[in-house]
Scaffold this motif. Structure first.
Motif, short mmCIF file in Angstrom:
data_model
loop_
_atom_site.label_atom_id
_atom_site.label_comp_id
_atom_site.label_asym_id
_atom_site.label_seq_id
_atom_site.Cartn_x
_atom_site.Cartn_y
_atom_site.Cartn_z
N UNK A 1 -0.21 22.15 -17.48
CA UNK A 1 1.19 22.79 -17.19
C UNK A 1 1.17 23.62 -16.05
N UNK A 2 -0.09 24.11 -15.54
CA UNK A 2 0.06 24.91 -14.33
C UNK A 2 0.20 24.28 -12.99
N UNK A 3 0.63 22.83 -13.11
CA UNK A 3 0.69 21.99 -11.95
C UNK A 3 2.21 22.18 -11.37
N UNK A 4 2.53 21.90 -10.11
CA UNK A 4 3.69 21.87 -9.68
C UNK A 4 4.06 20.81 -9.14
N UNK A 5 5.45 20.25 -9.12
CA UNK A 5 5.69 19.25 -8.07
C UNK A 5 6.11 19.69 -6.86
N UNK A 6 6.39 18.86 -5.90
CA UNK A 6 6.92 19.27 -4.49
C UNK A 6 7.40 18.04 -4.09
N UNK A 7 7.94 18.07 -2.68
CA UNK A 7 8.91 17.18 -1.92
C UNK A 7 7.88 15.79 -1.73
N UNK A 8 6.52 16.02 -1.22
CA UNK A 8 6.00 14.90 -0.97
C UNK A 8 5.48 14.19 -2.21
N UNK A 9 5.24 14.78 -3.39
CA UNK A 9 4.88 14.25 -4.36
C UNK A 9 6.12 13.36 -5.16
N UNK A 10 7.24 13.89 -4.84
CA UNK A 10 8.52 13.36 -5.29
C UNK A 10 8.61 12.09 -4.69
N UNK A 11 8.40 12.10 -3.26
CA UNK A 11 8.52 10.89 -2.39
C UNK A 11 7.68 9.83 -2.70
N UNK A 12 6.45 10.31 -3.16
CA UNK A 12 5.37 9.13 -3.43
C UNK A 12 5.88 8.33 -4.71
N UNK B 1 0.85 -1.05 -0.13
CA UNK B 1 0.03 -0.07 0.04
C UNK B 1 0.92 1.33 -0.01
N UNK B 2 0.60 2.07 -0.74
CA UNK B 2 1.18 3.49 -0.71
C UNK B 2 0.25 4.64 -0.09
N UNK B 3 0.51 5.17 1.06
CA UNK B 3 -0.36 5.98 1.61
C UNK B 3 -0.22 6.72 2.70
N UNK B 4 -1.20 7.58 3.14
CA UNK B 4 -0.94 8.35 4.26
C UNK B 4 -0.46 9.67 4.21
N UNK B 5 -0.61 10.72 5.06
CA UNK B 5 0.18 11.94 4.89
C UNK B 5 0.18 12.43 6.31
N UNK B 6 -0.79 12.84 7.05
CA UNK B 6 -0.55 13.14 8.40
C UNK B 6 -0.09 12.17 9.47
N UNK B 7 0.72 12.43 10.27
CA UNK B 7 1.23 11.55 11.34
C UNK B 7 0.28 10.65 11.90
N UNK B 8 -0.94 11.37 12.31
CA UNK B 8 -2.03 10.71 12.98
C UNK B 8 -2.66 9.73 12.06
#
Lengths: 301, 424
Positions: free
Chosen positions: B322-333, B125-132
């Motif tokens: 084109x208007x979308x941006x990548x970011x750290x958690x996106x890359x980590x996923x 499974x790939x998932x989760x965001x918050x620590x909770x």
């Protein structure tokens, strides 16, 4: 000293924001007794209207005009929220007068629908509204004390709204009809006032003022689908504390909550400050369950 | 009589509203009801045969407060799966994603994780965001011996045998950034955070570090999630006169804080702020004019200069706009999916224990640079980067750690951290 002055100003500023957020509710909840849980979402609609106005100016008008979008955004937000309120009243609220529990649930549902609608149209992330250049910066009264123009603008806006509402409610024919219907519906109806039209107009005006609040909030806070949920509790708090049905009460309620909140937050911290304010309000309502200014009326209920 | 009831009712109503709003701010129970609409897209594949297919679960919030952030991670993970499938899949089989909505509600995450493992029999499974949400899913994965890939930077002090952490732990983000700030921006720190687990734990670490490295704490404040007025707080910051505000605020509060900071006449030139939850995606919602010049600490920026990142950003924009941006958690996923696929290839099987064994010390050229799985903690080696917000809404890298830093979730390598205990 300067911190003291600044905190007084901050307190005033928070009071003005609370008042702006609560004014619309003072009409829909205070006068009409409709527990309008979608009030927050009407604020959100106002905020998104401002965002759209900004985008239109950005795309279709020369750059030099851009800064004036905000002047237009205030009436645009009012009109769009007004129309939403009108539709809401005619299609739903109308059938729920005198049934507070049902209107509570129904408007709560409407609120959720509107939130999801915003999420589908504008996307879940926040959108950015660039505040006009003439509102950047602030008034420097002494070293280290800068009063932001945006907050001064909001205070002025709220005063303007109050004055306009005062004249509408107490000095115009429509306002007289409105008060007549709210005080004694049957009698007003007998005397030839179209209560349906008055109800629809009153609710729509309350909604429109929520739209103006949303427009003003884009200057200070986030603009996203859940924007309304951050303010709805405060809005109800102000109206209930102030005393349902009286404009003066709403003003006093907002000032009280704003000032005490700032004071407590300064002495303790943000979480505890809020708790202390709520404790004070609950204690006060135990002592005076009608709120700060109680409405006296001869209606039999 | 009726009137009296009305007033009593209004007071009751306010009480109820406060409780509901409280839920909304913390875990948004209300929004979980919105999740129903998303179900149509889910579990379409549950009935498919497993011949020639490998099922994997994707479990993020598609509705509720956290949807703001998590939806982009789903996109990145789906993109990685598509890319791997286009290149022939893993072990010659196609990867089939099974999407579930965690709805920003932590018990829902646990429930959906159980469903994915026991009913859909997914390989991972790939998932989760918050620590909770991670803490809610952890016992489920441990009980059923499942495998979770968690893509977000977090507060550390955890290492489950059934979770791979592809986001940064404290020593790959917070600790080096504090050292950098002490060296370059000043000794006086003001800690500002939202009032919940991550900021409080992170600040616990920072306070110990400040003591050890000669910093000075001039203030520490927490505001409720969803707090929107920072005027008083900014007065307090002004009085404390810090060199640095270390910002662990989360979500919408960041918008209010930065807008009002600018209004109070404080720019990035007057006061350094470093945020750990503001990435490219958030910049768009706050407004570049407000954020320009402020700092953030991450492991990856859209501007990170690696060959892998060029293709990654290009493909991401081509696929989602084109208007979308990548970011750290996106890359980590995105990285998580590739690491799992590589481990499966190496193990020659999707069995959890074999995949875990094969994943040890596995390396991959991620968009952020070369990453390596640390066998002992199941975190990955990551390069630390400090960036400054530019006028175009992108980050300019001011500093990086030069090499990938070994993960140390319990901060065993730092003497000053000896007193910090894991919080469960």
């Amino acid at each position: 000293m300067e911190v003291f002055l600044l905190q007084i100003f901050n307190g005033l500023s928070i009071s003005s924001i609370l008042l702006l957020v609560a004014l619309g509710l003072a009409i829909t909840f205070g006068l009409m007794k409709v527990i309008n849980m979608a009030h927050g979402e009407l604020i959100m609609i106002g905020a998104y209207s401002t965002y759209l106005t900004q985008n239109l100016f950005h795309d279709y008008l020369p750059k030099s005009m851009f800064d004036w979008y905000f002047v237009l955004a205030v009436p645009v937000s009012f009109v769009i929220a007004f129309l939403f309120g009108l539709i809401l009243e005619m299609s739903l609220i109308r059938f729920l007068y005198g049934r507070p529990l049902d209107s509570l649930l129904a408007t709560w549902g409407v609120g959720l629908v509107l939130q999801q609608l915003a999420r589908s149209i504008f996307g879940a992330p926040n959108v950015a509204v660039t505040s006009p250049a003439w509102l950047n910066g602030g008034l420097k009264i002494m070293d280290g004390t800068l009063l932001p123009y945006k907050r001064i603008f909001i205070i002025a806006l709220v005063i303007a709204c109050l004055v306009a509402m005062y004249f509408y409610i107490y000095r115009s024919h429509e306002g007289r009809r409105m008060r007549a219907v709210m005080q004694n519906r049957d009698m007003a109806s007998c005397l030839g006032v179209s209560t349906r039209r008055v109800d629809a107009m009153t609710f729509a005006i309350g909604s429109g003022i929520a739209g103006i609040a949303g427009c003003a909030l884009t200057l200070l806070g986030p603009i996203g689908p859940s924007l309304g949920t951050y303010y709805i509790v405060d809005a109800f708090m102000v109206v209930v504390l102030g005393g349902v049905g009286k404009l003066v009460g709403t003003v006093l309620g907002a000032t009280g909550i704003g000032m005490f909140n700032t004071l407590f937050e300064y002495w303790t911290n943000a979480s505890l400050g809020k708790v202390l304010v709520f404790v004070c309000i609950v204690a006060f309502l135990q002592w005076k369950p009608m709120g700060l200014v109680a409405m006296r009326s001869r209606s039999l209920d | 009589m009726k009137k009296r009831m009305f007033y009593q009712f209004s007071v009751l109503l306010v009480a109820v509203t406060i409780v509901l709003a409280g839920c909304g701010a913390n875990d948004n129970k209300t929004a979980s009801t919105n999740g129903e609409t998303d179900k149509a897209t889910n579990t379409a594949n549950s009935g498919a045969s497993t011949e020639g297919e490998i099922k994997v679960g994707i479990l993020h919030s598609q509705s509720g407060t956290m949807a703001i952030s998590e939806v982009s991670v789903i996109d990145a993970e789906m993109m990685a799966i598509d890319e791997i499938n286009a290149a022939g899949g893993v072990l010659g089989k196609k990867i089939v994603p099974v999407l579930e909505d965690g709805a920003s509600d932590w018990p829902t995450f646990a429930e959906k994780a159980r469903k994915l493992i026991s009913e859909d029999k997914v390989a991972t499974v790939f998932g989760g965001w918050t620590s909770a949400s991670r803490k809610a899913m952890k016992p489920v994965f441990e009980e059923l011996n499942g495998l979770l890939w968690y893509p977000v930077q977090y507060e550390g002090l955890e290492s489950s045998p059934n979770i791979f952490y592809t986001g940064a732990t404290t020593n790959q983000q917070i600790v080096p950034s504090v050292s950098w700030l002490l060296e370059n921006r000043g000794k006086k720190f003001y800690l500002l955070g939202s009032d919940y687990v991550f900021p409080r734990t992170a600040n616990l670490v920072i306070k110990e570090q400040l003591k050890a490295e000669g910093g000075e704490l001039v203030g520490e404040e927490y505001t409720p999630l969803g707090h929107t007025d920072y005027s008083t707080l900014i007065s307090k910051i002004k009085q404390a006169k810090p060199d640095v505000v270390y910002n662990t605020l989360n979500g919408d509060s960041n918008v209010a804080f930065f807008k009002q900071l600018k209004d109070a006449g404080i720019t990035a030139k007057d006061l350094t702020t470093l945020s750990v939850s503001v990435a490219e995606e958030e910049i768009r919602g706050i407004g570049v004019d407000v954020l320009e010049g402020h700092l953030a600490a991450w492991n990856y920026y859209q501007t990170t200069d690696t060959p892998a990142n060029k293709t990654f950003v290009e493909n991401y924009k081509k696929k989602f706009g084109d208007e979308r941006v990548t970011a750290d958690p996106i890359e980590a996923g995105y990285t998580a999916v590739y690491l799992w696929a590589a481990a499966v290839e190496k193990a020659g099987s999707v069995e959890v224990d074999k995949v875990k064994e094969a994943a040890k010390e596995l390396e991959w050229d991620a968009p952020e640079g070369k990453v390596k799985i640390d066998g002992a903690t199941q975190h990955i080696y990551k390069t630390v980067r400090i960036g400054e917000v530019q006028a175009d809404g992108q980050f300019k890298e001011l500093w990086n750690s030069g090499e990938a830093v070994k993960p140390d979730p319990y901060l065993k390598g730092y003497e000053w951290a000896a007193s910090i205990q894991p919080t469960e």
